[in-house]
Design a protein around this motif. Structure first.
Motif, PDB file in Angstrom:
ATOM      1  N   GLY A   8     -11.202  -1.740  -0.944  1.00 22.17           N
ATOM      2  CA  GLY A   8     -11.694  -0.558  -0.243  1.00 22.17           C
ATOM      3  C   GLY A   8     -11.160  -0.524   1.208  1.00 22.17           C
ATOM      4  N   SER A  24     -10.344   2.674   4.877  1.00 27.33           N
ATOM      5  CA  SER A  24     -11.568   3.497   4.523  1.00 27.33           C
ATOM      6  C   SER A  24     -12.779   2.251   4.421  1.00 27.33           C
ATOM      7  CB  SER A  24     -11.601   3.880   3.055  1.00 27.33           C
ATOM      8  OG  SER A  24     -12.400   4.766   2.717  1.00 27.33           O
ATOM      9  N   TYR A  30      -9.949   9.322  -5.830  1.00 29.51           N
ATOM     10  CA  TYR A  30      -9.314   8.188  -4.866  1.00 29.51           C
ATOM     11  C   TYR A  30      -9.337   6.921  -5.744  1.00 29.51           C
ATOM     12  CZ  TYR A  30     -14.234   6.693  -4.267  1.00 29.51           C
ATOM     13  OH  TYR A  30     -15.435   6.090  -4.368  1.00 29.51           O
ATOM     14  N   ARG A  31      -8.337   6.204  -5.034  1.00 30.93           N
ATOM     15  CA  ARG A  31      -7.992   4.673  -5.620  1.00 30.93           C
ATOM     16  C   ARG A  31      -8.234   3.599  -4.549  1.00 30.93           C
ATOM     17  NH1 ARG A  31      -2.594   5.682  -8.631  1.00 30.93           N
ATOM     18  NH2 ARG A  31      -3.035   7.508 -10.079  1.00 30.93           N
ATOM     19  N   ASN A  32      -9.209   2.777  -4.687  1.00 22.78           N
ATOM     20  CA  ASN A  32      -9.543   1.677  -3.621  1.00 22.78           C
ATOM     21  C   ASN A  32      -8.369   0.657  -3.582  1.00 22.78           C
ATOM     22  OD1 ASN A  32     -11.888   2.700  -2.246  1.00 22.78           O
ATOM     23  ND2 ASN A  32     -13.028   2.193  -3.889  1.00 22.78           N
ATOM     24  N   PRO A  34     -14.829  -0.860   2.900  1.00 24.86           N
ATOM     25  CA  PRO A  34     -14.888  -1.846   2.047  1.00 24.86           C
ATOM     26  C   PRO A  34     -15.848  -1.656   0.944  1.00 24.86           C
ATOM     27  CG  PRO A  34     -14.150  -2.775   4.091  1.00 24.86           C
ATOM     28  CD  PRO A  34     -14.668  -1.316   4.140  1.00 24.86           C
ATOM     29  N   VAL A  35     -15.838  -1.831  -0.221  1.00 27.71           N
ATOM     30  CA  VAL A  35     -16.981  -1.651  -1.278  1.00 27.71           C
ATOM     31  C   VAL A  35     -18.052  -2.916  -1.388  1.00 27.71           C
ATOM     32  CG1 VAL A  35     -15.557  -0.101  -2.616  1.00 27.71           C
ATOM     33  CG2 VAL A  35     -15.482  -2.559  -3.025  1.00 27.71           C
ATOM     34  N   ALA A  83      -7.731   3.087   1.018  1.00 32.45           N
ATOM     35  CA  ALA A  83      -7.807   4.095  -0.186  1.00 32.45           C
ATOM     36  C   ALA A  83      -6.802   5.059  -0.206  1.00 32.45           C
ATOM     37  CB  ALA A  83      -9.224   4.792  -0.076  1.00 32.45           C
ATOM     38  N   ASP A 142     -15.502   8.083   4.973  1.00 25.25           N
ATOM     39  CA  ASP A 142     -15.423   7.322   3.997  1.00 25.25           C
ATOM     40  C   ASP A 142     -14.888   7.940   2.839  1.00 25.25           C
ATOM     41  OD1 ASP A 142     -17.599   8.337   2.579  1.00 25.25           O
ATOM     42  OD2 ASP A 142     -18.799   6.885   2.966  1.00 25.25           O
ATOM     43  N   GLN A 143     -14.575   7.226   1.753  1.00 24.58           N
ATOM     44  CA  GLN A 143     -13.966   7.691   0.511  1.00 24.58           C
ATOM     45  C   GLN A 143     -14.801   9.122  -0.054  1.00 24.58           C
ATOM     46  OE1 GLN A 143     -14.681   4.722   1.027  1.00 24.58           O
ATOM     47  NE2 GLN A 143     -13.487   2.955  -0.078  1.00 24.58           N
ATOM     48  N   TRP A 176       0.857  -1.142  -0.141  1.00 25.18           N
ATOM     49  CA  TRP A 176      -0.007  -0.148  -0.015  1.00 25.18           C
ATOM     50  C   TRP A 176       1.111   1.094  -0.051  1.00 25.18           C
ATOM     51  CZ3 TRP A 176      -3.164  -2.116   4.734  1.00 25.18           C
ATOM     52  CH2 TRP A 176      -4.033  -3.169   4.023  1.00 25.18           C
TER      53      TRP A 176
END
Length: 260
Positions: free
Chosen positions: A251, A181, A245-247, A183-184, A254, A227-228, A60
């Motif tokens: 997610g 962040s 942003y980029r997960n 999670p999607v 982020a 969150d994002q 990361w």
């Protein structure tokens, strides 16, 4: 700002319930409590990061550093640098004569970072300074890039810290923020919550022999952090542009990127 060699005196917080509550505080009380906890675990922070993230934190951070455009003779600031992992990854992106400042409010964490910097022979290019994210103490418009890694959810006043970061950046400079962040996927959120609130505190406490409650605080601080999409709004309200942003890892974390 203080040099990392200057010492601080801190006492441990109360218990796990207090540590969870700290995640909802703001201002000086939150700041002081968080600093006490991080001082207590500084010596095992890197080990626990690797164990608790299954080694993913290295990947990361590398992805975060690659989001910073290379600059010849550049200057970069890593806010909340902790043990200087991200600052060291930034160093080559600032060019052969570039400089990086690794700033953190916590003396014990910076002391660990200074050991890494010195061991790599980079003390002339990476400077460790004790500074508050909400009052950085630098002049306006001096950094080509500013980064933060797992820092922003720990500050007492997030909006103030974001404004301060923008202030010290050069026009056209890049801000890159790596943070936990939301999670999607629903199934991943459920799994992550179980891990964060059940397994992570147990593992962290066993490995670190920690009694400050920091491993109760950390997942609670993630839950209460924007969150994002909400963090995008906060960055735009502070005056940043081209916010995106980029997960990573679905997610769980982020990377937010913004321009001044």
């Amino acid at each position: 700002m203080l040099s990392v060699e200057e010492s601080v005196t801190q006492s441990p917080p109360g218990n796990d319930a207090e540590a969870r509550t700290i995640s909802t505080w703001s201002g000086e009380a939150r700041e002081q409590a968080v600093q006490r906890m991080f001082t207590a675990i500084a010596g095992v922070y890197d080990l626990n990061n690797t164990l608790l993230s299954f080694g993913l934190h290295h990947r990361w951070k590398k992805r975060t550093a690659r989001c910073v455009p290379p600059v010849e003779h550049g200057t970069a600031l890593d806010v909340g640098a902790g043990t200087a992992d991200l600052a060291l990854l930034l160093e080559p992106r600032m060019g052969a004569k570039g400089r990086v400042v690794a700033s953190d409010l916590n003396h014990a964490m910076l002391a660990e970072g200074l050991k890494k910097v010195t061991a790599k022979g980079l003390a002339g290019k990476v400077t460790c300074l004790q500074a508050n994210a909400e009052h950085l103490g630098f002049a306006d418009d001096i950094f080509d890039a500013v980064t933060t890694g797992f820092c922003m959810r720990n500050v007492g006043n997030l909006a103030q810290a974001v404004r301060e970061i923008r202030r010290v950046m050069k026009p056209g400079g890049t801000f890159v923020c790596l943070e936990f962040s939301r999670p999607v996927f629903g199934w991943l959120r459920a799994l992550y919550d179980w891990y964060s609130f059940t397994l992570l505190p147990w593992i962290g406490t066993k490995v670190a022999h920690d009694r400050t409650g920091v491993y109760e605080y950390l997942p609670a601080s993630i839950r209460t952090f924007p969150d994002q999409e909400r963090l995008c709004v906060i960055l735009k309200e502070a005056g940043f542009r081209e916010v995106s942003y980029r997960n990573l890892s679905g997610g769980i974390v982020a990377i937010h990127i913004a321009m001044k």
